[in-house]
Design an enzyme around this catalytic site. Structure first.
Site, short mmCIF file in Angstrom:
data_model
loop_
_atom_site.label_atom_id
_atom_site.label_comp_id
_atom_site.label_asym_id
_atom_site.label_seq_id
_atom_site.Cartn_x
_atom_site.Cartn_y
_atom_site.Cartn_z
N CYS A 276 0.81 -1.22 0.00
CA CYS A 276 0.00 0.00 0.00
C CYS A 276 0.85 1.27 0.00
CB CYS A 276 -0.94 -0.01 1.20
SG CYS A 276 -2.03 -1.44 1.20
N HIS B 44 -8.66 4.72 -1.78
CA HIS B 44 -7.35 4.12 -1.61
C HIS B 44 -7.00 3.20 -2.79
CE1 HIS B 44 -3.82 2.49 0.08
NE2 HIS B 44 -4.33 1.60 0.93
#
Length: 388
Positions: free
Chosen positions: A84, A335
């Site tokens: 991430c 995201h």
């Protein structure tokens, strides 16, 4: 100050029907070049941040940036990945290239197309950012990992559901003013605090409002050396850029301390010659609200176990001691894995140049950025300052 951001582009995040990884890359790349006032022929190197642990059938994506212009042909292009934190990994790779003197102009693009993937596969893909031999069977996937972290934190420091709801509500309120955010709705504290049909528990004490969104999106920026940047329209310099990698297995760490995050902040603030209180705002990695809470402690805003006090007192709200996630964070903005870190750097640059519109922090001078991969495994911290 070995590298500066001199131009950028940010596409809206969300469920982008009709877009592909390729189309998102092309739009973001061309937008960043236009904003910087340069052409593709001026770029020395290309870095693409793209997680793609199963989200896209096209797995070899570095050269997709070349689809933006034939003038990119034969220029070095590399895809980087660090879960991430992939977007920040791409940014920091570009900084290293400039610092080494191997390039004067680097184009960095971050992208992800997640929403066309079926729900169960999304969970399976994201869980690959954990240590599968020990954590691969945790129910609810990656949310389950952070659900366990939240449960352990609650067991040690008491039920912090009020603080998590306050963080969620803050970020959703901030996201209303962000034209790039996936969810521009002020949900309010009460909605975030109460379990309901629209806000059910997802994993452990985490409800839906405690979890970031599945998103499509892209962002891009242009990096140059400082000497080149000072001849351009704008220059946002890196006062610090630090990367701290920790063990992958949670069993080898004190997961409630986010030690890699804490070390990254310590090194970055030291490199920049500033303290946390010198920063105008922070964009931090709120993949789950419990992550933002622990990050308050890791960055030095609160002592261990006291992050809830910071949230409940509004110290990280707009107008507070240190606004955190004025963009709405991953919680409201979305995201898209490979794009998130690039997005943080772009939106922080907008703040420092006074171009942030409805999310503008008044008189923003120093920006702090924290982007992490996995559960505090890949930890990237940047400190930015406008120099032109």
């Amino acid at each position: 100050m070995t590298a500066c951001i001199v131009g950028w582009s940010h596409l809206p995040f969300g469920k982008l029907e009709g877009e592909t990884v390729e189309s998102l890359i092309v739009k973001a790349a061309l937008g960043a070049l236009d904003h910087a006032g340069i052409g593709p022929e001026d770029v020395d190197e290309i870095v693409l941040g793209h997680f793609n642990a199963g989200f896209s059938p096209q797995d070899f994506t570095a050269s997709l940036v070349l689809q933006a212009s034939d003038a990119f042909r034969f220029k070095p292009a590399t895809r980087v990945e660090n879960a991430c934190a992939t977007g920040s990994a791409a940014v920091h790779q570009g900084i290293k290239t400039i610092r080494a003197g191997a390039a004067k102009v680097v184009l960095v693009v971050g992208v992800e197309k997640m929403t066309s993937t079926p729900g169960p596969e999304i969970g399976k893909n994201l869980l690959k950012a954990s240590y599968l031999p020990e954590e691969g069977d945790i129910p609810a996937g990656f949310a389950g990992v952070f659900g366990q972290i939240a449960a352990a934190y609650f067991q040690k420091y008491g039920d912090q559901s009020d603080a998590l709801a306050m963080i969620a509500a803050k970020n959703h309120k901030n996201g209303v003013g962000n034209p790039y955010a996936q969810m521009r709705k002020d949900l309010g504290y009460e909605f975030c605090r109460q379990e309901s049909e629209k806000n059910p528990f997802v994993a452990g004490p985490l409800k839906r409002t405690d979890c970031s969104l599945v998103s499509d999106g892209a962002a891009a920026l242009v990096l140059t050396d400082t000497q080149t940047a000072l001849k351009m329209k704008r220059a946002v310099a890196f006062r610090a850029a630090q990367h701290v990698q920790d063990f992958l297995p949670i069993s080898k760490r004190d997961i409630l301390a986010f030690e890699g995050c804490a070390e990254g902040w310590k090194r970055a603030l030291n490199q920049a010659g500033v303290t946390i209180d010198d920063l105008s705002f922070v964009e931090t990695h709120d993949c789950f609200t419990i992550a933002e809470l622990i990050e308050y402690e890791a960055m030095g805003l609160a002592k261990p176990g006291e992050g809830a006090k910071i949230a409940m007192e509004g110290q990280t709200a707009m107008g507070g001691r240190l606004p955190v996630n004025p963009s709405g964070g991953l919680k409201a903005k979305g995201h898209p894995i490979g794009a998130s870190g690039v997005s943080m750097h772009v939106l922080s640059s907008m703040q420092l140049t006074g171009e942030a519109g409805g999310i503008q922090v008044p008189d923003a001078r120093l920006a702090g950025i924290f982007n992490m991969g996995g559960a505090a495994v890949a930890n990237y911290v940047s400190v930015l300052e406008r120099i032109k």
